[in-house]
Structures are given as structure tokens and as C-alpha cells.
Design a protein around this motif. Structure first.
Motif, PDB file in Angstrom:
ATOM      1  N   ALA A 365      -0.828   9.736  31.930  1.00  0.00           N
ATOM      2  CA  ALA A 365      -0.477   8.321  31.803  1.00  0.00           C
ATOM      3  C   ALA A 365      -0.288   7.740  33.193  1.00  0.00           C
ATOM      4  O   ALA A 365       0.062   8.454  34.144  1.00  0.00           O
ATOM      5  N   LEU A 366      -0.511   6.437  33.317  1.00  0.00           N
ATOM      6  CA  LEU A 366      -0.373   5.734  34.593  1.00  0.00           C
ATOM      7  C   LEU A 366       0.744   4.704  34.506  1.00  0.00           C
ATOM      8  O   LEU A 366       0.926   4.050  33.469  1.00  0.00           O
ATOM      9  N   GLY A 367       1.489   4.554  35.609  1.00  0.00           N
ATOM     10  CA  GLY A 367       2.535   3.543  35.677  1.00  0.00           C
ATOM     11  C   GLY A 367       3.213   3.577  37.024  1.00  0.00           C
ATOM     12  O   GLY A 367       3.168   4.598  37.730  1.00  0.00           O
ATOM     13  N   ASP A 368       3.841   2.486  37.405  1.00  0.00           N
ATOM     14  CA  ASP A 368       4.590   2.416  38.667  1.00  0.00           C
ATOM     15  C   ASP A 368       5.983   2.980  38.421  1.00  0.00           C
ATOM     16  O   ASP A 368       6.837   2.319  37.823  1.00  0.00           O
ATOM     17  N   LEU A 369       6.225   4.186  38.904  1.00  0.00           N
ATOM     18  CA  LEU A 369       7.471   4.893  38.593  1.00  0.00           C
ATOM     19  C   LEU A 369       8.597   4.618  39.581  1.00  0.00           C
ATOM     20  O   LEU A 369       9.754   4.916  39.287  1.00  0.00           O
ATOM     21  N   ASN A 370       8.278   4.068  40.745  1.00  0.00           N
ATOM     22  CA  ASN A 370       9.309   3.878  41.763  1.00  0.00           C
ATOM     23  C   ASN A 370       9.337   2.477  42.350  1.00  0.00           C
ATOM     24  O   ASN A 370       9.962   2.254  43.387  1.00  0.00           O
ATOM     25  N   GLY A 371       8.679   1.522  41.713  1.00  0.00           N
ATOM     26  CA  GLY A 371       8.778   0.136  42.131  1.00  0.00           C
ATOM     27  C   GLY A 371       8.099  -0.212  43.424  1.00  0.00           C
ATOM     28  O   GLY A 371       8.462  -1.218  44.055  1.00  0.00           O
ATOM     29  N   ASP A 372       7.063   0.561  43.828  1.00  0.00           N
ATOM     30  CA  ASP A 372       6.360   0.253  45.075  1.00  0.00           C
ATOM     31  C   ASP A 372       5.030  -0.445  44.825  1.00  0.00           C
ATOM     32  O   ASP A 372       4.220  -0.586  45.745  1.00  0.00           O
ATOM     33  N   ASN A 373       4.806  -0.885  43.589  1.00  0.00           N
ATOM     34  CA  ASN A 373       3.583  -1.596  43.196  1.00  0.00           C
ATOM     35  C   ASN A 373       2.328  -0.747  43.305  1.00  0.00           C
ATOM     36  O   ASN A 373       1.218  -1.269  43.449  1.00  0.00           O
ATOM     37  N   ARG A 374       2.489   0.576  43.235  1.00  0.00           N
ATOM     38  CA  ARG A 374       1.344   1.484  43.175  1.00  0.00           C
ATOM     39  C   ARG A 374       1.388   2.244  41.856  1.00  0.00           C
ATOM     40  O   ARG A 374       2.466   2.600  41.375  1.00  0.00           O
ATOM     41  N   GLN A 375       0.237   2.477  41.290  1.00  0.00           N
ATOM     42  CA  GLN A 375       0.170   3.219  40.040  1.00  0.00           C
ATOM     43  C   GLN A 375       0.315   4.718  40.311  1.00  0.00           C
ATOM     44  O   GLN A 375      -0.472   5.313  41.046  1.00  0.00           O
ATOM     45  N   ASP A 376       1.349   5.294  39.737  1.00  0.00           N
ATOM     46  CA  ASP A 376       1.558   6.729  39.804  1.00  0.00           C
ATOM     47  C   ASP A 376       0.954   7.377  38.557  1.00  0.00           C
ATOM     48  O   ASP A 376       0.576   6.701  37.600  1.00  0.00           O
ATOM     49  N   VAL A 377       0.856   8.695  38.590  1.00  0.00           N
ATOM     50  CA  VAL A 377       0.242   9.436  37.489  1.00  0.00           C
ATOM     51  C   VAL A 377       1.227  10.478  36.988  1.00  0.00           C
ATOM     52  O   VAL A 377       1.874  11.169  37.786  1.00  0.00           O
ATOM     53  N   VAL A 378       1.349  10.587  35.680  1.00  0.00           N
ATOM     54  CA  VAL A 378       2.145  11.647  35.067  1.00  0.00           C
ATOM     55  C   VAL A 378       1.211  12.453  34.170  1.00  0.00           C
ATOM     56  O   VAL A 378       0.483  11.889  33.356  1.00  0.00           O
ATOM     57  N   MET A 379       1.240  13.775  34.331  1.00  0.00           N
ATOM     58  CA  MET A 379       0.334  14.645  33.586  1.00  0.00           C
ATOM     59  C   MET A 379       1.114  15.706  32.827  1.00  0.00           C
ATOM     60  O   MET A 379       2.023  16.332  33.375  1.00  0.00           O
ATOM     61  N   ALA A 380       0.765  15.879  31.548  1.00  0.00           N
ATOM     62  CA  ALA A 380       1.317  16.975  30.755  1.00  0.00           C
ATOM     63  C   ALA A 380       0.406  18.180  30.909  1.00  0.00           C
ATOM     64  O   ALA A 380      -0.815  18.062  30.845  1.00  0.00           O
ATOM     65  N   TYR A 381       0.995  19.343  31.116  1.00  0.00           N
ATOM     66  CA  TYR A 381       0.182  20.555  31.219  1.00  0.00           C
ATOM     67  C   TYR A 381       0.861  21.681  30.445  1.00  0.00           C
ATOM     68  O   TYR A 381       2.073  21.720  30.283  1.00  0.00           O
ATOM     69  N   SER A 382       0.043  22.577  29.936  1.00  0.00           N
ATOM     70  CA  SER A 382       0.572  23.663  29.119  1.00  0.00           C
ATOM     71  C   SER A 382      -0.293  24.899  29.284  1.00  0.00           C
ATOM     72  O   SER A 382      -1.398  24.850  29.824  1.00  0.00           O
ATOM     73  N   GLY A 383       0.220  26.026  28.814  1.00  0.00           N
ATOM     74  CA  GLY A 383      -0.515  27.280  28.912  1.00  0.00           C
ATOM     75  C   GLY A 383       0.393  28.442  28.602  1.00  0.00           C
ATOM     76  O   GLY A 383       1.419  28.311  27.936  1.00  0.00           O
ATOM     77  N   TYR A 384       0.010  29.597  29.108  1.00  0.00           N
ATOM     78  CA  TYR A 384       0.795  30.806  28.924  1.00  0.00           C
ATOM     79  C   TYR A 384       1.755  31.009  30.091  1.00  0.00           C
ATOM     80  O   TYR A 384       1.573  30.469  31.183  1.00  0.00           O
ATOM     81  N   ASP A 385       2.784  31.841  29.845  1.00  0.00           N
ATOM     82  CA  ASP A 385       3.692  32.211  30.918  1.00  0.00           C
ATOM     83  C   ASP A 385       2.902  32.833  32.057  1.00  0.00           C
ATOM     84  O   ASP A 385       3.119  32.555  33.220  1.00  0.00           O
ATOM     85  N   HIS A 386       1.969  33.707  31.713  1.00  0.00           N
ATOM     86  CA  HIS A 386       0.956  34.188  32.635  1.00  0.00           C
ATOM     87  C   HIS A 386      -0.240  34.563  31.787  1.00  0.00           C
ATOM     88  O   HIS A 386      -0.115  34.755  30.577  1.00  0.00           O
ATOM     89  N   PRO A 387      -1.452  34.642  32.361  1.00  0.00           N
ATOM     90  CA  PRO A 387      -2.641  34.856  31.547  1.00  0.00           C
ATOM     91  C   PRO A 387      -2.504  36.066  30.628  1.00  0.00           C
ATOM     92  O   PRO A 387      -2.171  37.169  31.063  1.00  0.00           O
TER      93      PRO A 387
END
Length: 448
Positions: A365-387
Motif C-alpha cells: 500500500a502507498l501513503g504519506d506516513l510521516n507528513g513530508d508529502n512523499r508517498q511511502d510504501v508498506v509491504m506485507a511479507y510472509s514465509g517460513y521461519d527458515h526454508p
């Protein structure tokens, strides 16, 4: 003397080659600099949404935790995480709220007109969407479920023109319907789901809302994974839709987003493709609800989620991608991909910003998270504890946008946390510069 004459005659040509290669090597490249930080959510986060959940005008995060690796044999109940923001791009510890089995998507809006943000979560293995009404302080009431067959994603908009939020849900495993609509009553409750078909099979992933034929009535675009297409459902303005029309994308269509990518005031479609070919598909809109043949732009690896934004602040639409890697490199080439737009519907070569080594990027998702008028990115990631462990984990990566930077040819391409990564284009330019130098030295040695 003859050898010396050959060297003298060859020198102008060599100098031209050197000058050209030097010019290539000294060409600066514009990229985005990011500073990353990671946060725990629930188990195996799959999707994240940005919104003000506690009415303090500061962006917060809601995260759908799928638990898909932990509950592979028998789907289990899961939750949605809420991370309240501090206003500077950082977030507090996650608080989890129970929903259904295998939640894959979360959307934020005021569903009951009390000026507090509420949540809608799609529960793929419960065949429900959960509505969690907000209290206005960042906390939420218990989930209320509505029946929808195996929902994948959900988005919110006024689909029938009554000023009340409605739900559009992309369905993953329904035999005949690929998108469902739940009309809202304005009090946070919803009417039974009604499905719509495009004549194809199952596995819809993402649904987006926009006025695609410019009749001031909302339409739907749905990414159709196995159909290798995106389907367009034109709206009638009363919450009903015409049968879907498919447009080929050239690959497994994992996502769709809507925006004017070429500046002609018509809405276009950006479709992220999962697997090969490693491209994003752009379908230019004609303004009447039809679309041109898909044009592909290289993404470097599988990019099944594409979101439109303006990451470099130049007023031209860019694309943010979840790069999920290629079979040869496995986890080594995954993270955030950025394709800067040229403003005419075309895009530059991709830049990759790494997130976490063993964990697979899911949605962003995209949004300005800190009020600096720039679009920041938040990413969800998932997987195993280790392969190979079978233990599901994951988290949230925040890519705080530091703005565009003109990168020297041998300097860092991007700031990721406290580390930098080399620019591969600069390395190739350096190699091209060294080739003619080596040829000159070899000739001098032979003449000697």
C-alpha cells in the motif's frame, strides 16, 4: 615504424570509443531512496491497508494475517493487526483482532457514518467477509460476518449512488461468479452478496473501482489469474453490473489498479503478472469502457501486485510492485520494485529494493506516513521461519521515501536501512569503459 603508424592511426578511433563509453558511464540515473524498517504483525501477513484509525490525523496500518503456512492442512482462525502510527513513519506494537480463516485482504472506510474508521476483512477459507466497526480510538468491536464464497480481495465504494459505502469482493474459487457486490445499509450492515460473471472460470484476485466509461457510474475491474486477463464490469449506477468483458494481459493476472497513466484523461489499467513473463501489463483506456491491447514493461522478476502512485513527486504516475523472485534466484531477487513513469503511459527500467531475505512479498500500500508529502510504501511479507521449516512467520516492511536522488554511476543506488546497494547499470558502464582501455594496453604491449 609501421607498427607505430598503425597505433597513431588507431588512436582517434579509440579515443572516440573511450569518449562514448565515458559519457555512458557518467550518465546519472534518477532513483528513489528509501529507508526501511520492519514491524511484527500476526502470522503470515498477506495484505496491508493505510488509514487514520484513531482520529489523530496520523496514518495507521491494518494488516490481514493469513496464517497460510501455519495452517496448510486445516485452515485455522486468524486475525487482523492494527499498528497505530506515531506520525513520523514509525508504528506502535500491533494489537490483533479475531476474524475468520485465512484472511487475505483488509480495507478501511467509515461504514456506519459515525466518522470513525471501520475495517472489512476477506476470509478466504471461512467464505465470509468480516466487518469490524471502529470505536474511534484505534480499537475495534467484534467482527460481524457476511457470506461470500471464498473471497480473495475486497474494496469499498459507493456503487449505487446512495452515498453509503458498498463492498466489491473478488472471488477465488466460485464456479461461475468472479466478483460479488454487497450493498451497504449505511449503519455498518450489508445486504446479501450478489455475484457477476465474465463467462470464464475461477480464481479472481483483485477488484478495483473506477468510472471506466465516463458515465459518472462506478465500474469494476477484476484481475483474473487463470484467465490471463482482466475483466471489466460496467456499472448501471444502481449497484448492478453488466456481464464482464475480458481483456488479455499475457500472463497470470495477480492484481489490477486504475489510474490515468498517459495523461489523456481516460482511466487506464495496470496489471501485475505472477510468474513468467516478468512484466507488468498496461492497458490504455479509450474512455468508453474499452481498452487497448496490453503493453508490457519489464519488472525483472515475478511482480504479481502493482499499485499506481507518484513516488518521485514529478506529477507522473509510477508503479510500485511486489517483486516475488524468479525460480533461478529464489529469494534473492524479491522486494519492492519501482517503475518510474514517463507520463505518456510508458515506464522506465525497474529498480529493486530488497525487503527481507527469506520472506516473500505479498501485497503493498502507498501513503504519506510521516507528513513530508512523499508517498511511502508498506509491504506485507510472509514465509517460513527458515526454508523447509513449515513454521509461518513474516511481518511488515515500511519503505520510508527519502525522495528522488541522482545517483552517480558508481555510487549507491538506494538507501535501504543502514545499507546501500550497488547500481548494476553503473557496473555495466564501468565494464564497457574498461574494454577499450584493455585493447589499447594490449596493442601497446604487442608493439613493444
Amino acid at each position: 615504424m609501421r607498427n607505430g603508424s598503425i597505433l597513431v592511426a588507431a588512436l582517434p578511433l579509440m579515443l572516440i570509443v573511450l569518449a562514448n563509453q565515458a559519457a555512458m558511464a557518467n550518465t546519472d540515473t534518477t532513483e528513489i531512496a528509501f529507508f526501511t524498517s520492519q514491524y511484527d504483525a500476526g502470522t503470515n501477513p498477506f495484505h496491508v491497508a493505510i488509514g487514520d484509525l484513531d482520529n489523530d490525523t496520523v496514518p495507521d496500518l491494518a494488516v490481514a494475517n493469513s496464517r497460510m503456512w501455519e495452517c496448510m492442512e486445516e485452515p485455522c482462525e486468524s486475525d487482523v493487526s492494527v499498528l497505530l502510527g506515531n506520525g513520523n513513519g514509525t508504528f506502535r506494537t500491533a494489537v490483533n483482532y479475531d476474524v475468520g480463516k485465512t484472511p487475505l485482504w483488509v480495507a478501511i472506510d467509515d461504514l456506519n457514518e459515525d466518522e470513525n474508521a471501520d475495517l472489512v476483512v476477506s476470509n478466504s477459507d471461512s467464505d465470509t467477509v468480516s466487518v469490524l466497526l471502529g470505536n474511534g480510538d484505534g480499537s475495534f468491536q467484534d467482527a460481524v460476518d457476511y457470506a461470500v464464497t471464498e473471497p480473495h480481495s475486497v474494496t469499498i465504494g459507493d456503487l449505487n449512488g446512495d452515498g453509503r459505502p458498498d463492498l466489491a469482493v473478488a472471488n477465488y474459487h466460485h464456479s461461475s461468479k468472479c466478483v460479488f457486490v454487497l450493498l451497504g445499509n449505511g449503519d455498518g450492515t450489508f445486504q446479501p452478496a450478489k455475484g457477476y460473471s465474465d463467462g470464464g472460470g475461477w480464481r479472481s484476485h483483485v477488484v478495483a473501482i473506477g468510472d471506466l466509461n465516463e458515465d459518472e457510474k462506478p465500474d469494476l475491474a477484476v484481475s483474473r489469474l487463470d484467465e490471463l486477463a482482466v475483466s471489466v464490469f460496467l456499472g448501471n449506477g444502481d449497484g448492478t453490473f453488466e456481464a464482464g468483458v475480458q481483456y488479455p494481459t499475457g500472463g497470470l493476472s495477480g492484481s489490477v489498479d486504475i489510474g490515468d497513466l498517459n495523461g489523456d484523461d481516460h482511466l487506464d489499467l495496470a496489471v501485475g503478472l505472477s510468474g513468467a513473463p516478468h512484466v507488468v501489463a498496461i492497458l490504455a483506456g479509450n474512455g468508453d469502457g474499452t481498452f487497448e491491447t496490453a503493453v508490457h514493461y519489464d519488472t525483472g522478476s515475478s511482480a504479481w501486485s502493482a499499485v499506481i502512485g507518484d513516488l518521485d513527486g514529478d506529477g507522473k504516475p509510477d508503479l510500485a510492485l511486489t517483486e516475488t523472485g524468479t525460480p533461478k534466484l529464489a529469494y534473492l531477487d524479491q522486494g519492492l520494485g519501482v517503475l518510474l513513469g514517463n507520463g505518456d503511459g510508458s515506464f522506465q527500467s525497474p529498480d529493486l529494493y530488497y525487503s527481507s531475505y527469506y520472506y516473500k512479498p505479498r501485497r503493498l500500500a502507498l501513503g504519506d506516513l510521516n507528513g513530508d508529502n512523499r508517498q511511502d510504501v508498506v509491504m506485507a511479507y510472509s514465509g517460513y521461519d527458515h526454508p523447509g521449516s513449515g513454521t509461518g512467520i513474516g511481518g511488515i516492511t515500511v519503505f520510508r521515501n527519502l525522495g528522488p536522488t541522482t545517483t552517480p554511476p558508481c555510487g549507491p543506488a538506494s538507501l535501504v536501512g543502514a545499507e546501500t546497494t550497488e547500481n548494476p547499470r553503473s557496473l555495466s558502464s564501468l565494464v564497457l569503459l574498461l574494454i577499450p582501455l584493455g585493447a589499447i594496453l594490449l596493442m601497446i604491449r604487442k608493439l613493444g
